[in-house]
Design a protein around this motif. Structure first.
Motif, mmCIF file in Angstrom:
data_model
loop_
_atom_site.group_PDB
_atom_site.id
_atom_site.type_symbol
_atom_site.label_atom_id
_atom_site.label_comp_id
_atom_site.label_asym_id
_atom_site.label_seq_id
_atom_site.Cartn_x
_atom_site.Cartn_y
_atom_site.Cartn_z
ATOM 1 N N ALA A 31 0.812 -1.371 0.085
ATOM 2 C CA ALA A 31 0.003 -0.004 -0.103
ATOM 3 C C ALA A 31 0.735 1.335 -0.013
ATOM 4 N N ALA A 32 1.795 1.223 0.792
ATOM 5 C CA ALA A 32 2.864 2.378 0.809
ATOM 6 C C ALA A 32 3.561 2.567 -0.594
ATOM 7 N N ILE A 33 3.888 1.816 -1.118
ATOM 8 C CA ILE A 33 4.459 1.623 -2.433
ATOM 9 C C ILE A 33 3.367 2.303 -3.531
ATOM 10 N N LEU A 34 2.455 1.906 -3.530
ATOM 11 C CA LEU A 34 1.304 2.148 -4.320
ATOM 12 C C LEU A 34 0.899 3.608 -4.179
ATOM 13 N N ASP A 35 0.755 4.098 -2.781
ATOM 14 C CA ASP A 35 0.698 5.588 -2.397
ATOM 15 C C ASP A 35 1.596 6.334 -2.972
ATOM 16 N N THR A 36 2.786 6.122 -2.897
ATOM 17 C CA THR A 36 3.848 6.602 -3.495
ATOM 18 C C THR A 36 3.723 6.879 -5.149
ATOM 19 N N ALA A 37 3.599 5.625 -5.803
ATOM 20 C CA ALA A 37 3.428 5.796 -7.234
ATOM 21 C C ALA A 37 2.119 6.658 -7.647
ATOM 22 N N ALA A 38 1.101 6.253 -6.893
ATOM 23 C CA ALA A 38 -0.327 7.308 -7.298
ATOM 24 C C ALA A 38 0.207 8.643 -7.211
ATOM 25 N N THR A 39 0.764 9.217 -5.894
ATOM 26 C CA THR A 39 1.132 10.350 -5.692
ATOM 27 C C THR A 39 1.835 11.345 -6.858
ATOM 28 N N SER A 40 2.718 10.164 -7.456
ATOM 29 C CA SER A 40 3.607 10.804 -8.451
ATOM 30 C C SER A 40 2.979 10.816 -10.006
ATOM 31 N N GLY A 41 1.901 10.186 -9.930
ATOM 32 C CA GLY A 41 1.115 9.990 -11.246
ATOM 33 C C GLY A 41 1.913 8.912 -12.278
ATOM 34 N N ALA A 42 2.571 7.718 -11.513
ATOM 35 C CA ALA A 42 3.266 6.842 -12.332
ATOM 36 C C ALA A 42 2.549 5.834 -12.545
ATOM 37 N N ARG A 43 2.785 5.019 -13.513
ATOM 38 C CA ARG A 43 2.282 3.736 -13.915
ATOM 39 C C ARG A 43 3.270 2.764 -13.016
ATOM 40 N N LEU A 44 2.631 1.539 -12.604
ATOM 41 C CA LEU A 44 3.211 0.789 -11.691
ATOM 42 C C LEU A 44 2.958 -0.509 -12.200
ATOM 43 N N LEU A 45 3.692 -1.674 -12.402
ATOM 44 C CA LEU A 45 3.055 -3.056 -12.641
ATOM 45 C C LEU A 45 3.702 -3.708 -11.357
ATOM 46 N N LEU A 46 2.517 -4.651 -10.618
ATOM 47 C CA LEU A 46 2.962 -5.451 -9.524
ATOM 48 C C LEU A 46 2.770 -6.924 -9.840
ATOM 49 N N THR A 47 3.653 -7.626 -9.584
ATOM 50 C CA THR A 47 3.787 -9.111 -10.016
ATOM 51 C C THR A 47 3.673 -9.855 -8.669
ATOM 52 N N ARG A 48 3.258 -11.308 -8.773
ATOM 53 C CA ARG A 48 2.975 -12.174 -7.667
ATOM 54 C C ARG A 48 2.172 -11.547 -6.553
ATOM 55 N N LEU A 49 1.062 -10.785 -6.927
ATOM 56 C CA LEU A 49 0.347 -10.340 -5.961
ATOM 57 C C LEU A 49 -0.902 -11.312 -5.664
ATOM 58 N N ALA A 50 -0.861 -12.020 -4.610
ATOM 59 C CA ALA A 50 -1.836 -12.898 -4.292
ATOM 60 C C ALA A 50 -3.271 -12.363 -4.079
ATOM 61 N N PRO A 51 -4.366 -13.166 -4.365
ATOM 62 C CA PRO A 51 -5.770 -12.447 -4.115
ATOM 63 C C PRO A 51 -5.831 -12.048 -2.741
ATOM 64 N N ALA A 52 -5.376 -12.778 -1.632
ATOM 65 C CA ALA A 52 -5.597 -12.332 -0.138
ATOM 66 C C ALA A 52 -4.653 -11.104 0.008
ATOM 67 N N GLN A 53 -3.837 -10.931 -0.602
ATOM 68 C CA GLN A 53 -2.605 -9.504 -0.361
ATOM 69 C C GLN A 53 -3.659 -8.511 -1.128
ATOM 70 N N HIS A 54 -4.216 -8.837 -2.326
ATOM 71 C CA HIS A 54 -5.144 -7.647 -2.874
ATOM 72 C C HIS A 54 -6.105 -7.369 -2.063
ATOM 73 N N ASP A 55 -6.918 -8.435 -1.470
ATOM 74 C CA ASP A 55 -8.018 -7.916 -0.674
ATOM 75 C C ASP A 55 -7.700 -7.068 0.612
ATOM 76 N N ASP A 56 -6.456 -7.335 1.075
ATOM 77 C CA ASP A 56 -6.163 -6.585 2.511
ATOM 78 C C ASP A 56 -5.687 -5.319 1.918
ATOM 79 N N LEU A 57 -5.585 -4.801 0.870
ATOM 80 C CA LEU A 57 -5.123 -3.338 0.195
ATOM 81 C C LEU A 57 -6.478 -2.653 0.885
ATOM 82 N N PRO A 58 -6.170 -1.185 1.106
ATOM 83 C CA PRO A 58 -7.388 -0.199 1.299
ATOM 84 C C PRO A 58 -8.203 -0.163 0.078
#
Length: 218
Positions: A31-58
């Motif tokens: 979540a912290a990494i995504l916040d940083t990328a979103a704030t800078s307006g950057a595109r970002l690729l996430l790999t090996r993101l398990a459904p449980a990890q995804h569901d636990d994100l804000p």
């Protein structure tokens, strides 16, 4: 002090953009990494993101992600702008190999490459592959995802002029050993020009294809 540093210059330097391996990270770190990328307006690729990890994100972050559970990838920032670059082709031996194959396809698409995928054309029924020979020979680089005995790597490499990137998958049981047999088949292929990736490394296979096509364009 942050416990991560995002490398926004990586694509300009190497041809392959920064990507975040999520498997060993906590949802809070992701979540912290995504916040940083979103704030800078950057595109970002996430790999090996398990459904449980995804569901636990804000929820606010989940809504901003294009998440694909099968490939365990997510994209922040929408599709790549501009027309897609042609030339890559992905082949999956069986339906069970689609996870790593789709990881490769999604990585290619993130970088602005067309990523057509031919599925379920393994060696148990070679007539299915015969029907795709024209598409195989039109490709400039081919990623082949296969588990079990990994025979499809050599079969395709013996049919085409394009470089073949072997993507061994962990599909199989018994002596298939979680993909080790397929990896050994790729490494010991008698068809010249086969490059071997690590087991289930769809991201790495796509990165190799991107670099090959980038050199060809230059």
């Amino acid at each position: 002090m942050s416990d991560f540093v995002l490398d926004w210059e990586r694509e300009a330097r190497t041809g392959v953009a920064e990507a975040v391996l999520c498997e060993p990270k906590t949802p809070a770190q992701i979540a912290a990494i995504l916040d940083t990328a979103a704030t800078s307006g950057a595109r970002l690729l996430l790999t090996r993101l398990a459904p449980a990890q995804h569901d636990d994100l804000p929820e606010v972050l989940r809504k901003r992600l294009d998440f694909d559970a099968l490939s365990r990838t997510a994209i922040l920032g929408g599709p790549h702008p501009g027309p897609p670059v042609e030339g890559a082709l992905i082949v999956a031996a069986g339906t069970a190999d689609l996870g790593p194959a789709r990881e490769a396809a999604r990585t290619l698409a993130f970088h602005g490459h067309a990523a057509p995928l031919i599925a379920d054309v393994g060696v148990a029924g070679l007539w299915r592959l015969d029907a795709q020979v024209g598409r195989l020979r039109d490709a400039r680089v081919i990623i082949v995802a296969a588990g079990m005995e990994g025979a499809l790597f050599s079969v395709i490499a013996g049919m085409v002029a394009a470089p073949v990137i072997a993507l061994p998958t962990s599909v199989g049981y018994g002596v298939a050993s979680g993909g080790a047999t397929a990896l050994n088949a790729a490494l010991s292929s008698c068809a010249p020009g086969v490059m071997a990736m690590n087991i289930d490394n769809g991201f790495g296979a796509a990165a190799a294809a991107i670099k090959i096509l980038g050199i060809a364009r230059r």
